[in-house]
Design a protein around this motif. Structure first.
Motif, PDB file in Angstrom:
ATOM      1  N   MET A  62       0.808  -1.219   0.000  1.00 49.86           N
ATOM      2  CA  MET A  62       0.000   0.000   0.000  1.00 49.86           C
ATOM      3  C   MET A  62       0.848   1.280   0.000  1.00 49.86           C
ATOM      4  O   MET A  62       0.294   2.373  -0.089  1.00 49.86           O
ATOM      5  N   ASP A  63       2.157   1.168   0.076  1.00 48.93           N
ATOM      6  CA  ASP A  63       3.034   2.321   0.292  1.00 48.93           C
ATOM      7  C   ASP A  63       3.468   2.945  -1.034  1.00 48.93           C
ATOM      8  O   ASP A  63       4.199   2.344  -1.813  1.00 48.93           O
ATOM      9  N   ARG A  64       3.043   4.191  -1.266  1.00 51.97           N
ATOM     10  CA  ARG A  64       3.405   4.892  -2.496  1.00 51.97           C
ATOM     11  C   ARG A  64       4.881   5.253  -2.554  1.00 51.97           C
ATOM     12  O   ARG A  64       5.430   5.523  -3.628  1.00 51.97           O
ATOM     13  N   ARG A  65       5.531   5.266  -1.420  1.00 49.04           N
ATOM     14  CA  ARG A  65       6.939   5.657  -1.400  1.00 49.04           C
ATOM     15  C   ARG A  65       7.859   4.595  -1.979  1.00 49.04           C
ATOM     16  O   ARG A  65       9.058   4.836  -2.168  1.00 49.04           O
ATOM     17  N   LEU A  66       7.311   3.430  -2.303  1.00 49.90           N
ATOM     18  CA  LEU A  66       8.144   2.421  -2.945  1.00 49.90           C
ATOM     19  C   LEU A  66       8.385   2.707  -4.424  1.00 49.90           C
ATOM     20  O   LEU A  66       9.174   2.027  -5.071  1.00 49.90           O
ATOM     21  N   SER A  67       7.724   3.706  -4.980  1.00 57.20           N
ATOM     22  CA  SER A  67       8.044   4.144  -6.338  1.00 57.20           C
ATOM     23  C   SER A  67       9.139   5.198  -6.271  1.00 57.20           C
ATOM     24  O   SER A  67       9.404   5.791  -5.217  1.00 57.20           O
ATOM     25  N   HIS A  68       9.768   5.451  -7.394  1.00 57.60           N
ATOM     26  CA  HIS A  68      10.950   6.329  -7.411  1.00 57.60           C
ATOM     27  C   HIS A  68      10.632   7.732  -6.913  1.00 57.60           C
ATOM     28  O   HIS A  68      11.423   8.357  -6.208  1.00 57.60           O
ATOM     29  N   ASN A  69       9.453   8.264  -7.295  1.00 45.98           N
ATOM     30  CA  ASN A  69       9.113   9.624  -6.878  1.00 45.98           C
ATOM     31  C   ASN A  69       8.039   9.665  -5.793  1.00 45.98           C
ATOM     32  O   ASN A  69       7.378  10.676  -5.598  1.00 45.98           O
ATOM     33  N   GLY A 131       9.757  -7.063 -10.337  1.00 46.90           N
ATOM     34  CA  GLY A 131       9.509  -6.615 -11.708  1.00 46.90           C
ATOM     35  C   GLY A 131       8.906  -5.216 -11.763  1.00 46.90           C
ATOM     36  O   GLY A 131       9.496  -4.299 -12.363  1.00 46.90           O
ATOM     37  N   PRO A 132       7.730  -4.988 -11.165  1.00 45.16           N
ATOM     38  CA  PRO A 132       7.146  -3.645 -11.185  1.00 45.16           C
ATOM     39  C   PRO A 132       7.990  -2.605 -10.450  1.00 45.16           C
ATOM     40  O   PRO A 132       8.005  -1.435 -10.845  1.00 45.16           O
ATOM     41  N   LEU A 133       8.677  -3.001  -9.388  1.00 48.79           N
ATOM     42  CA  LEU A 133       9.488  -2.036  -8.648  1.00 48.79           C
ATOM     43  C   LEU A 133      10.601  -1.447  -9.505  1.00 48.79           C
ATOM     44  O   LEU A 133      10.974  -0.275  -9.342  1.00 48.79           O
ATOM     45  N   LEU A 134      11.131  -2.224 -10.435  1.00 53.95           N
ATOM     46  CA  LEU A 134      12.287  -1.799 -11.227  1.00 53.95           C
ATOM     47  C   LEU A 134      11.936  -1.387 -12.651  1.00 53.95           C
ATOM     48  O   LEU A 134      12.762  -0.739 -13.313  1.00 53.95           O
ATOM     49  N   ALA A 135      10.754  -1.749 -13.143  1.00 50.90           N
ATOM     50  CA  ALA A 135      10.396  -1.420 -14.526  1.00 50.90           C
ATOM     51  C   ALA A 135      10.357   0.092 -14.714  1.00 50.90           C
ATOM     52  O   ALA A 135       9.720   0.815 -13.942  1.00 50.90           O
ATOM     53  N   GLY A 136      10.996   0.573 -15.773  1.00 53.72           N
ATOM     54  CA  GLY A 136      11.098   2.017 -15.982  1.00 53.72           C
ATOM     55  C   GLY A 136       9.781   2.705 -16.212  1.00 53.72           C
ATOM     56  O   GLY A 136       9.642   3.897 -15.922  1.00 53.72           O
ATOM     57  N   ASN A 137       8.784   1.993 -16.747  1.00 53.65           N
ATOM     58  CA  ASN A 137       7.473   2.617 -16.974  1.00 53.65           C
ATOM     59  C   ASN A 137       6.454   2.235 -15.906  1.00 53.65           C
ATOM     60  O   ASN A 137       5.262   2.502 -16.067  1.00 53.65           O
ATOM     61  N   GLU A 138       6.918   1.607 -14.813  1.00 54.27           N
ATOM     62  CA  GLU A 138       6.002   1.296 -13.714  1.00 54.27           C
ATOM     63  C   GLU A 138       6.422   2.090 -12.470  1.00 54.27           C
ATOM     64  O   GLU A 138       6.167   3.277 -12.393  1.00 54.27           O
ATOM     65  N   MET A 139       7.123   1.466 -11.527  1.00 54.61           N
ATOM     66  CA  MET A 139       7.514   2.209 -10.324  1.00 54.61           C
ATOM     67  C   MET A 139       8.907   2.823 -10.465  1.00 54.61           C
ATOM     68  O   MET A 139       9.296   3.679  -9.677  1.00 54.61           O
ATOM     69  N   ASN A 141      12.121   2.457 -10.064  1.00 54.82           N
ATOM     70  CA  ASN A 141      13.288   2.589  -9.192  1.00 54.82           C
ATOM     71  C   ASN A 141      14.551   2.253  -9.982  1.00 54.82           C
ATOM     72  O   ASN A 141      14.555   1.343 -10.810  1.00 54.82           O
ATOM     73  N   PRO A 142      15.651   2.959  -9.726  1.00 60.09           N
ATOM     74  CA  PRO A 142      16.857   2.746 -10.523  1.00 60.09           C
ATOM     75  C   PRO A 142      17.585   1.449 -10.225  1.00 60.09           C
ATOM     76  O   PRO A 142      18.373   0.993 -11.045  1.00 60.09           O
ATOM     77  N   SER A 143      17.356   0.858  -9.042  1.00 67.41           N
ATOM     78  CA  SER A 143      18.079  -0.362  -8.696  1.00 67.41           C
ATOM     79  C   SER A 143      17.426  -1.037  -7.506  1.00 67.41           C
ATOM     80  O   SER A 143      16.600  -0.431  -6.796  1.00 67.41           O
ATOM     81  N   ILE A 144      17.815  -2.281  -7.274  1.00 69.72           N
ATOM     82  CA  ILE A 144      17.376  -3.009  -6.084  1.00 69.72           C
ATOM     83  C   ILE A 144      17.866  -2.301  -4.827  1.00 69.72           C
ATOM     84  O   ILE A 144      17.116  -2.087  -3.876  1.00 69.72           O
ATOM     85  N   GLY A 145      19.144  -1.940  -4.836  1.00 67.03           N
ATOM     86  CA  GLY A 145      19.721  -1.289  -3.662  1.00 67.03           C
ATOM     87  C   GLY A 145      19.028   0.002  -3.303  1.00 67.03           C
ATOM     88  O   GLY A 145      18.892   0.336  -2.123  1.00 67.03           O
ATOM     89  N   TYR A 146      18.568   0.739  -4.313  1.00 71.17           N
ATOM     90  CA  TYR A 146      17.886   2.000  -4.048  1.00 71.17           C
ATOM     91  C   TYR A 146      16.606   1.772  -3.244  1.00 71.17           C
ATOM     92  O   TYR A 146      16.317   2.491  -2.284  1.00 71.17           O
ATOM     93  N   VAL A 147      15.837   0.751  -3.658  1.00 75.63           N
ATOM     94  CA  VAL A 147      14.605   0.433  -2.932  1.00 75.63           C
ATOM     95  C   VAL A 147      14.921   0.038  -1.493  1.00 75.63           C
ATOM     96  O   VAL A 147      14.272   0.503  -0.540  1.00 75.63           O
ATOM     97  N   ILE A 148      15.915  -0.793  -1.321  1.00 78.37           N
ATOM     98  CA  ILE A 148      16.266  -1.282   0.015  1.00 78.37           C
ATOM     99  C   ILE A 148      16.720  -0.142   0.915  1.00 78.37           C
ATOM    100  O   ILE A 148      16.294  -0.033   2.076  1.00 78.37           O
ATOM    101  N   GLU A 149      17.576   0.731   0.398  1.00 83.03           N
ATOM    102  CA  GLU A 149      18.060   1.847   1.217  1.00 83.03           C
ATOM    103  C   GLU A 149      16.932   2.814   1.562  1.00 83.03           C
ATOM    104  O   GLU A 149      16.903   3.387   2.654  1.00 83.03           O
ATOM    105  N   LYS A 150      15.975   2.990   0.651  1.00 82.35           N
ATOM    106  CA  LYS A 150      14.831   3.865   0.962  1.00 82.35           C
ATOM    107  C   LYS A 150      14.018   3.278   2.106  1.00 82.35           C
ATOM    108  O   LYS A 150      13.631   3.987   3.043  1.00 82.35           O
TER     109      LYS A 150
END
Length: 397
Positions: A62-69, A131-139, A141-150
Motif C-alpha cells: 500500500m506504500d506509495r513511497r516504494l516508487s521512485h518519486n 519486476g514492477p518495482l524496477l520497470a522504468g514505466n512502472e515504479m 526505481n533505478p536499482s534493487i539497492g535504491y529500494v532497500i536503502e529507501k
C-alpha cells in the motif's frame, strides 16, 4: 591441504549463523485452511507465512513511497475495491503517466498461479515483486539497492523486518518474501458456486446460473481451459493460449483507439495521432519468454474466480465487460496462424449468453469485503525520506 581444510572450516563457521538466520523456520508460521472450492495453499518451504510477514507485506503493497518519486503504490494498479485490478484503465499507467502495455491482472488467488505475469516470465511471487518495482514505466526505481536503502530510512519500517525475519533487515530476499506473503493471503472462494457444486447446497444457485454452468462445461467449452475438478476448481489450466487478440493488436490494420481524457470523458483517435506522444509498445506474448514461434501472442489463462469484479478483460484490457468476453468467444476468437484450435464459433443463443453471464457472477468469493477492509486499514505513512538514499548512502562495513 590442512591449511585449505582449516580455511574452509573457518569459512563455514563464519557463514553458518547467517545461513541459519536467513532460513530458520518461524515459530509462529501460519497454516491457512483453503476455503471451499480451492486446493491447499502452495507455500515455499523457505518462505513460511507469519503474521508479521503478512502485515509487513501489506504495508509495503500500500506504500506509495516504494516508487521512485513516492507517488505510486502496488495498490494503485491493483486497487482493492476493484478486484485488485483497475476498472478505469485497459492497460495500466505507471510513473508520471507512462503507458504500460498490458492490463493489471487481479491478484486474487495469485498464490495458485504457477507462472506469473501474462506471459509467464516469472516463477515465484518473491521474484515477481521486483519486476514492477524496477520497470522504468512502472515504479521506475533505478536499482534493487535504491529500494532497500529507501525502506531502511523510512521510520515506519524500523524494526519490522528484523521482527519478521529473525533479526534480518530489509534486503532483496526479505522485501520479496514480505510482499509475496501478503499476496498469498488474497485467497477467495466459498462462492455460491462452490457451495452448490462442492457443498451440495442446492439452493445456492438459481436455475439460470445452473444452466450457465452446464453451458460452461459443455456447449461453450469454457472448462477446456478454465478447469473444474471433482473437489476443487482453479478455473484455469495455468497454460497459455492464443485467442487472436494479441495478433490483431500487433498485426492488424491501423485503427482508432479510445483515449480517456478525464473520468468518463473519452475520444477516439487514430494510431498516427498517438505516435507523436508515445510509440505503441510491441507485444508478442509468450514468445518473448520461450522464443518459440508457436507461442506467439499466447497469454496465460486467468483464474475466473471473482471475475465479475475484475473488468476490463484480456491481457490488454480490450474487452470492457463480461458480455463483450462472451461475444468474443462466441465468435470463435480472431483467426491467425497460431490461434488455439480449441477456439471455434459457438452459436450461443441470447438466452444462453445470459445464463453464462449469470453463472460467472456466481464465482465471487465470500470474503471480498474483508480483504478490501484489511487493505485499507493499513496505514503505511506518506512522508517521503528526508534525504534521497542515493545522496546519503555510506557503506557500513
Amino acid at each position: 591441504m590442512k591449511q585449505l581444510t582449516s580455511a574452509l572450516l573457518v569459512l563455514c563457521a563464519l557463514t553458518l549463523p547467517a545461513c541459519e538466520q536467513a532460513f530458520a523456520p518461524a515459530a509462529e508460521a501460519l497454516l491457512i485452511a483453503p476455503p471451499l472450492g480451492l486446493p491447499a495453499l502452495p507455500i515455499p518451504p523457505d518462505s513460511p507465512l507469519t503474521r508479521a510477514r503478512i502485515d509487513l507485506g501489506r504495508t509495503l503493497f500500500m506504500d506509495r513511497r516504494l516508487s521512485h518519486n513516492n507517488t505510486l503504490s502496488c495498490a494503485m494498479c491493483h486497487v482493492p475495491e476493484q478486484g485488485f485490478t483497475s476498472h478505469e484503465l485497459g492497460t495500466a499507467i505507471g510513473l508520471e503517466g507512462q503507458s504500460i502495455r498490458r492490463n493489471s491482472p487481479t491478484i486474487y488467488n495469485v498464490a495458485y498461479v504457477e507462472q506469473l505475469f501474462h506471459d509467464g516470465r516469472e516463477f515465484s511471487l518473491e521474484n515477481q515483486a521486483w519486476g514492477p518495482l524496477l520497470a522504468g514505466n512502472e515504479m521506475a526505481n533505478p536499482s534493487i539497492g535504491y529500494v532497500i536503502e529507501k525502506i531502511k530510512v523510512l521510520p515506519e519500517y524500523a524494526g519490522r523486518f528484523e521482527k519478521a525475519f529473525n533479526g534480518r533487515g530489509p534486503d532483496m530476499q526479505t522485501v520479496g518474501q514480505a510482499l509475496a506473503s501478503y499476496q498469498r493471503t488474497l485467497v477467495s472462494a466459498n462462492s455460491r458456486f462452490d457451495r452448490w457444486h462442492f457443498g451440495k447446497e442446492q439452493g445456492a444457485l438459481t436455475a439460470e446460473e445452473k444452466a450457465g454452468f452446464e453451458l460452461f462445461s459443455g456447449k461453450a467449452g469454457c472448462s477446456s481451459c478454465h478447469l473444474v475438478g471433482d473437489k476443487q476448481a482453479l478455473f484455469s489450466d495455468n497454460r497459455f493460449h492464443n485467442s487472436g487478440i494479441g495478433y490483431a493488436r500487433s498485426m492488424g490494420p491501423a485503427k482508432k483507439h479510445r483515449v480517456q481524457l478525464a473520468p468518463g470523458v473519452f475520444v477516439d483517435v487514430e494510431d498516427k495521432a498517438l505516435n507523436a506522444f508515445e510509440q505503441p509498445l510491441p507485444d508478442v506474448g509468450r514468445y518473448e519468454v520461450t522464443l518459440d514461434p508457436a507461442d506467439s501472442w499466447a497469454y496465460r489463462t486467468p483464474i475466473l474466480r471473482n471475475v465479475a469484479l475484475t473488468s476490463p478483460y484480456m491481457h490488454d484490457g480490450s474487452l470492457a465487460t463480461l458480455d463483450d468476453v462472451i461475444e468474443f468467444y462466441d465468435g470463435g476468437g480472431i483467426d491467425n496462424p497460431q490461434k488455439d484450435p480449441l477456439l471455434r464459433p459457438l452459436g450461443l443463443t441470447t438466452q444462453e449468453k445470459r445464463a453464462l453471464l449469470a453463472f460467472l457472477g456466481s464465482l465471487t468469493g465470500d470474503n471480498v469485503a474483508q480483504q478490501v477492509a484489511e487493505a485499507r486499514a493499513t496505514q503505511p505513512g506518506d512522508r517521503p525520506p528526508a534525504h534521497d538514499p542515493a545522496s546519503t548512502f555510506r557503506r557500513s562495513y
